[in-house]
Design a protein around this motif. Structure first.
Motif, short mmCIF file in Angstrom:
data_model
loop_
_atom_site.label_atom_id
_atom_site.label_comp_id
_atom_site.label_asym_id
_atom_site.label_seq_id
_atom_site.Cartn_x
_atom_site.Cartn_y
_atom_site.Cartn_z
N ALA A 78 0.83 -1.21 0.00
CA ALA A 78 0.00 0.00 0.00
C ALA A 78 0.87 1.26 0.00
CB ALA A 78 -0.92 -0.01 1.21
N PRO A 79 0.75 2.13 -1.00
CA PRO A 79 1.63 3.30 -1.08
C PRO A 79 1.54 4.22 0.13
CG PRO A 79 0.56 2.92 -3.19
CD PRO A 79 -0.09 2.00 -2.22
N ALA A 80 0.34 4.42 0.68
CA ALA A 80 0.20 5.32 1.84
C ALA A 80 0.88 4.75 3.07
CB ALA A 80 -1.27 5.58 2.12
N HIS A 81 0.87 3.44 3.23
CA HIS A 81 1.56 2.78 4.34
C HIS A 81 3.07 2.99 4.19
CE1 HIS A 81 1.93 -1.21 6.86
NE2 HIS A 81 2.76 -0.27 7.27
N LEU A 82 3.58 2.75 3.00
CA LEU A 82 5.02 2.91 2.77
C LEU A 82 5.43 4.37 2.95
CD1 LEU A 82 5.37 0.58 -0.36
CD2 LEU A 82 5.83 0.03 2.05
N ALA A 83 4.59 5.31 2.52
CA ALA A 83 4.90 6.73 2.69
C ALA A 83 4.93 7.11 4.16
CB ALA A 83 3.88 7.58 1.94
N ARG A 120 6.07 -7.38 7.69
CA ARG A 120 6.29 -6.62 6.47
C ARG A 120 5.03 -5.82 6.13
NH1 ARG A 120 8.44 -11.74 2.90
NH2 ARG A 120 10.53 -11.94 3.81
N PRO A 121 5.19 -4.53 5.80
CA PRO A 121 6.45 -3.85 5.58
C PRO A 121 7.02 -3.12 6.80
CG PRO A 121 4.68 -2.43 4.87
CD PRO A 121 4.03 -3.71 5.36
N THR A 122 6.25 -2.98 7.89
CA THR A 122 6.62 -2.02 8.94
C THR A 122 7.92 -2.40 9.64
OG1 THR A 122 4.29 -1.47 9.27
CG2 THR A 122 5.82 -0.86 11.02
#
Length: 215
Positions: free
Chosen positions: A28-33, A57-59
């Motif tokens: 999810a792009p917002a999670h990665l951002a 993953r990913p945190t």
């Protein structure tokens, strides 16, 4: 009484989903951002807490890769086992954050990525107060949830029946601020999980800081 009857509903759900949850949500792009934002603000070798750590993953993986220590907490033993195998550099604990003792001012950063939705509103408020106290003054916290004015509503999540509770967006912000955090930014996005039984979801990400005392 069966073993499942004794588990929190979230544990039963995520034991069932296992690695499918990572496949559906980890990109999810917002999670990665949000992770990038937090990592940019952490001191070197920071101590971080990942609430609802899932598969790691990913945190946890991103925090470890950036040189930080991670304590991950999850109610699902299946998720804890997966995370421990996938991110062995982090520490993962099978525990309920509602009951886990937390040392005050212990963490430089805290991630709260969707673990609140199967708690009551009173429990969500209490958990956020405890997490704020566990965050050192000046530390940062990122939170993600589904903003909706629902209480103990029956919904389908990745093909599984669950009961969910949340607040509308302003209610989430009010809860976080009442816990003692400053909301520095909010981001509303719609995300479609990579799963045949999942549809687009509204997601709210809050970027927060616990202010240091003045004077």
């Amino acid at each position: 009484m069966t073993h499942e009857d004794q588990q929190p509903p979230a544990a039963v759900l995520f034991d069932t989903l296992g690695a499918d949850y990572e496949k559906a949500f980890a990109h999810a792009p917002a999670h990665l951002a949000a992770l990038d934002w937090l990592i940019e603000r952490l001191p070197p070798a920071a101590r971080t807490l990942d609430v609802g750590s899932g598969t790691g993953r990913p945190t946890a993986a991103a925090l470890v890769a950036a040189g930080h220590s991670v304590l991950g907490v999850d109610v699902s033993p299946v998720m804890v086992e997966l995370a421990s195998r996938q991110v062995p550099e982090a520490e993962f604990r099978h525990a309920d954050i509602r009951q886990l003792p937390l040392e005050q001012d212990a963490f430089d950063g805290v991630c709260v990525i969707f673990p609140l939705l199967q708690m009551t509103r009173a429990e969500q408020r209490a958990v956020m107060r405890r997490l704020t106290l566990a965050l050192r003054p000046g530390g940062h916290l990122v939170l993600a949830t589904v903003p909706a004015d629902v209480e103990d509503a029956e919904v389908a999540f990745m093909g599984q029946p669950v009961r969910a509770t949340s607040f509308a967006e302003d209610g989430v912000v009010a809860m976080v601020e009442a816990a003692g955090l400053t909301v520095l930014a909010r981001h509303d996005v719609t995300f479609a999980p990579d799963h045949p039984a999942a549809g687009p979801e509204p997601h709210l990400f809050l970027y927060c800081r616990r202010e240091a005392p003045t004077g």
